[in-house]
Design an enzyme around this catalytic site. Structure first.
Site, mmCIF file in Angstrom:
data_model
loop_
_atom_site.group_PDB
_atom_site.id
_atom_site.type_symbol
_atom_site.label_atom_id
_atom_site.label_comp_id
_atom_site.label_asym_id
_atom_site.label_seq_id
_atom_site.Cartn_x
_atom_site.Cartn_y
_atom_site.Cartn_z
ATOM 1 N N CYS A 156 0.840 -1.290 0.082
ATOM 2 C CA CYS A 156 -0.004 0.070 0.045
ATOM 3 C C CYS A 156 0.667 1.136 -0.050
ATOM 4 O O CYS A 156 0.411 2.223 -0.342
ATOM 5 C CB CYS A 156 -0.985 0.123 1.130
ATOM 6 S SG CYS A 156 -2.277 -1.053 1.203
HETATM 7 N N1 CO8 Z 1 -20.627 -9.857 6.978
HETATM 8 C C1 CO8 Z 1 -21.161 -9.751 8.273
HETATM 9 N N2 CO8 Z 1 -20.296 -10.080 9.179
HETATM 10 C C2 CO8 Z 1 -18.914 -10.322 9.157
HETATM 11 C C3 CO8 Z 1 -18.355 -10.221 7.830
HETATM 12 C C4 CO8 Z 1 -19.168 -9.846 6.561
HETATM 13 N N3 CO8 Z 1 -18.668 -9.820 5.460
HETATM 14 N N4 CO8 Z 1 -16.979 -10.143 8.076
HETATM 15 C C5 CO8 Z 1 -16.984 -10.470 9.185
HETATM 16 N N5 CO8 Z 1 -18.002 -10.371 10.220
HETATM 17 C C6 CO8 Z 1 -18.375 -10.417 11.541
HETATM 18 C C7 CO8 Z 1 -17.276 -11.381 12.176
HETATM 19 O O1 CO8 Z 1 -17.473 -12.545 12.163
HETATM 20 C C8 CO8 Z 1 -17.164 -10.857 13.624
HETATM 21 O O2 CO8 Z 1 -18.200 -11.336 14.287
HETATM 22 P P1 CO8 Z 1 -18.026 -11.675 15.674
HETATM 23 O O3 CO8 Z 1 -18.191 -10.443 16.492
HETATM 24 O O4 CO8 Z 1 -19.392 -12.451 16.104
HETATM 25 O O5 CO8 Z 1 -16.925 -12.599 16.138
HETATM 26 C C9 CO8 Z 1 -17.694 -9.422 13.374
HETATM 27 O O6 CO8 Z 1 -18.112 -9.099 12.072
HETATM 28 C C10 CO8 Z 1 -16.531 -8.557 13.351
HETATM 29 O O7 CO8 Z 1 -15.473 -8.853 12.647
HETATM 30 P P2 CO8 Z 1 -14.098 -8.083 12.668
HETATM 31 O O8 CO8 Z 1 -13.508 -8.012 14.252
HETATM 32 O O9 CO8 Z 1 -13.241 -8.890 11.675
HETATM 33 O O10 CO8 Z 1 -14.242 -6.768 12.021
HETATM 34 P P3 CO8 Z 1 -13.722 -5.238 12.217
HETATM 35 O O11 CO8 Z 1 -14.685 -4.395 12.904
HETATM 36 O O12 CO8 Z 1 -12.318 -5.445 12.612
HETATM 37 O O13 CO8 Z 1 -13.781 -4.908 10.556
HETATM 38 C C11 CO8 Z 1 -12.107 -4.641 8.825
HETATM 39 C C12 CO8 Z 1 -13.044 -5.716 9.635
HETATM 40 C C13 CO8 Z 1 -12.984 -3.861 7.840
HETATM 41 C C14 CO8 Z 1 -11.028 -5.639 7.954
HETATM 42 C C15 CO8 Z 1 -11.187 -3.846 9.658
HETATM 43 O O14 CO8 Z 1 -10.694 -4.667 10.689
HETATM 44 C C16 CO8 Z 1 -10.053 -3.232 8.783
HETATM 45 O O15 CO8 Z 1 -10.360 -2.415 7.979
HETATM 46 N N6 CO8 Z 1 -8.907 -3.224 9.362
HETATM 47 C C17 CO8 Z 1 -7.628 -2.468 8.947
HETATM 48 C C18 CO8 Z 1 -7.319 -3.225 7.523
HETATM 49 C C19 CO8 Z 1 -6.057 -2.540 6.904
HETATM 50 O O16 CO8 Z 1 -6.155 -1.214 6.716
HETATM 51 N N7 CO8 Z 1 -5.722 -3.353 5.938
HETATM 52 C C20 CO8 Z 1 -4.597 -2.742 5.240
HETATM 53 C C21 CO8 Z 1 -4.325 -4.098 4.112
HETATM 54 S S1 CO8 Z 1 -4.093 -3.318 2.631
HETATM 55 C C22 CO8 Z 1 -2.691 -3.427 1.992
HETATM 56 O O17 CO8 Z 1 -1.873 -3.451 2.862
HETATM 57 C C23 CO8 Z 1 -2.415 -3.633 0.727
HETATM 58 C C24 CO8 Z 1 -1.793 -5.094 0.512
HETATM 59 C C25 CO8 Z 1 -1.754 -5.361 -0.860
HETATM 60 C C26 CO8 Z 1 -3.043 -5.364 -1.835
HETATM 61 C C27 CO8 Z 1 -3.264 -6.743 -2.549
HETATM 62 C C28 CO8 Z 1 -4.613 -6.810 -3.330
HETATM 63 C C29 CO8 Z 1 -5.530 -7.735 -2.648
#
Ligand code: CO8
Length: 373
Positions: A156
């Site tokens: 990124c």
């Molecule tokens: N629908 C419904 N519920 C869901 C879903 C879904 N799709 N997914 C997860 N849930 C549920 C989970 O099961 C969990 O349920 P429970 O509480 O019962 O266990 C609940 O929702 C909460 O899950 P999370 O804790 O996972 O949810 P978050 O609030 O943490 O949100 C995110 C998830 C959106 C992924 C968030 O953590 C986030 O954005 N984090 C930062 C990520 C980030 O910035 N990453 C950067 C990476 S990108 C990068 O570096 C580039 C790499 C190269 C790119 C390559 C291309 C592919």
């Protein structure tokens, strides 16, 4: 002493879009097919049933509403769940080359320059569609640039690290002007069958022209006051796809050969690191956070950006101070902060200060402080 400025930016946006409802409908159709196929194992308790996704979760957890993609139909086909991007012959431009040329042409036009004014091309992005010849050399050739080109990848943070490399080349006299291009086809390496991450990414390409201040003729452009790069090893965002995969057939096609992350850990660990990097950089430049007119942050997660802005400014930032494009583009990896800059820079007045800051896999953080000329 030569000073480098940003004199133009360009953006290529693939026309196809997928909104959250469409994506969730396809994902849930896949879940139904999968659970139906494995109904007996699920009933016997040998396999856990896959859970459906939801649009309201996606928007609440990330701020993403839709994304642009190179191919829509393949991603939304529940039997396929991957973009359909036919291979091209060696005598045709690659997809990343086509995207790059479109973005570069806009950057050149904005700067009032042509290919003959440019000496170098850096293609800086998360995934190259082949190892060699370098995509950047193909782009250089397609634009008709006489000079040199190379590819680089810092996930990124590729574009901001590329910016520093471009500034170095201009200021040390090895190039009059450098194009930094980020053709991100994130849909190519996103696991659309993974509920936790299937909604995260989109595709786009940005370009930035960095040139000598004395040559910058058109528009005011931006002085580059400083770049600050930071890396810290982490496995929390990882992709094991690579040229050695065929050395162990047992791993081919496994989920770890696509994007995998521990999203919550990334959020918690990266946010403070980003705020600290920006604050240290401002301090080194004898600037205060309140001096910043705008923050063009990496576009991965709205809540994360709001937290970072709050940590830097000591108060909430509005969308004028920290613009949001991830609602429309999702995470386009290294292109994200540059799309925000491209779309939200023209209203700044001479002397206004801003910071372009990317963060992601590695971990990697790239921060660039700029001042409107
Ligand atoms: N629908 C419904 N519920 C869901 C879903 C879904 N799709 N997914 C997860 N849930 C549920 C989970 O099961 C969990 O349920 P429970 O509480 O019962 O266990 C609940 O929702 C909460 O899950 P999370 O804790 O996972 O949810 P978050 O609030 O943490 O949100 C995110 C998830 C959106 C992924 C968030 O953590 C986030 O954005 N984090 C930062 C990520 C980030 O910035 N990453 C950067 C990476 S990108 C990068 O570096 C580039 C790499 C190269 C790119 C390559 C291309 C592919």
């Amino acid at each position: 002493m030569i000073k480098a400025v940003i004199s133009g930016t360009g953006l290529y946006t693939p026309p196809a879009t997928i909104d959250n409802d469409e994506l969730v409908e396809a994902f849930n159709a896949f879940v139904e097919i999968h659970n139906g196929k494995h109904a007996d194992e699920i009933a016997r308790g040998e396999l856990e049933a896959l859970q459906p996704s939801s649009s309201s979760f996606i928007e609440k957890a990330s701020g993403i509403k839709r994304r642009h993609v190179i191919d829509k139909s393949g991603i939304l086909d529940p039997e396929r769940m991957a973009p359909h991007i036919p291979e091209r012959g060696n005598d045709q431009p690659s997809v990343q080359c086509d995207m790059s040329v479109a973005a570069c042409k806009e950057a050149l036009e904005q700067a009032g320059k042509t290919a003959s004014d440019v000496d170098a091309v850096i293609v800086a992005c998360s995934n190259m569609q082949r190892p060699y010849p370098a995509i950047s050399i193909e782009v250089q050739n397609a634009l008709g640039i006489d000079g040199f080109a190379y590819d680089m990848n810092v996930a990124c943070s590729s574009a901001t690290f590329g910016l520093q490399a471009a500034v170095n080349s201009v200021e040390n006299g090895s190039a009059r002007a450098v194009l930094v291009v980020s053709p991100e086809i994130c849909s190519g390496h996103l696991n659309f069958r993974d509920r936790d991450s299937h909604f995260i990414f989109g595709d786009a390409c940005t370009a930035i022209l960095v040139e000598r201040e004395e040559d910058a003729v058109s528009g005011p452009g931006f002085e580059i006051l400083g770049t600050s790069l930071k890396t810290k090893f982490s496995n929390n965002i990882r992709n094991n796809f690579g040229f050695l995969n065929r050395g162990d057939e047992s791993g081919i096609g496994k989920p770890d050969k696509l994007f995998v992350q521990q999203g919550r850990k990334v959020f918690k660990e990266v946010s403070p690191l980003v705020a600290e990097t920006i604050l240290n950089q401002l301090n080194g430049l004898s600037l205060a956070p309140d001096d910043l007119r705008r923050m063009w942050l990496h576009q991965a997660n709205l809540n994360m950006n709001q937290l970072i802005a709050r940590k830097v400014l000591g108060r909430d930032a509005d969308t004028d101070e920290a613009p949001v494009i991830l609602d429309e583009y999702a995470n386009t990896s290294s292109a994200g902060s540059i799309i925000a800059f491209h779309k939200h820079k023209d209203d700044l007045k001479s002397g206004d200060l801003g910071v372009i800051c990317s963060f992601g896999a590695g971990y990697s953080i790239g921060s660039v402080v700029v001042r409107r000329r």
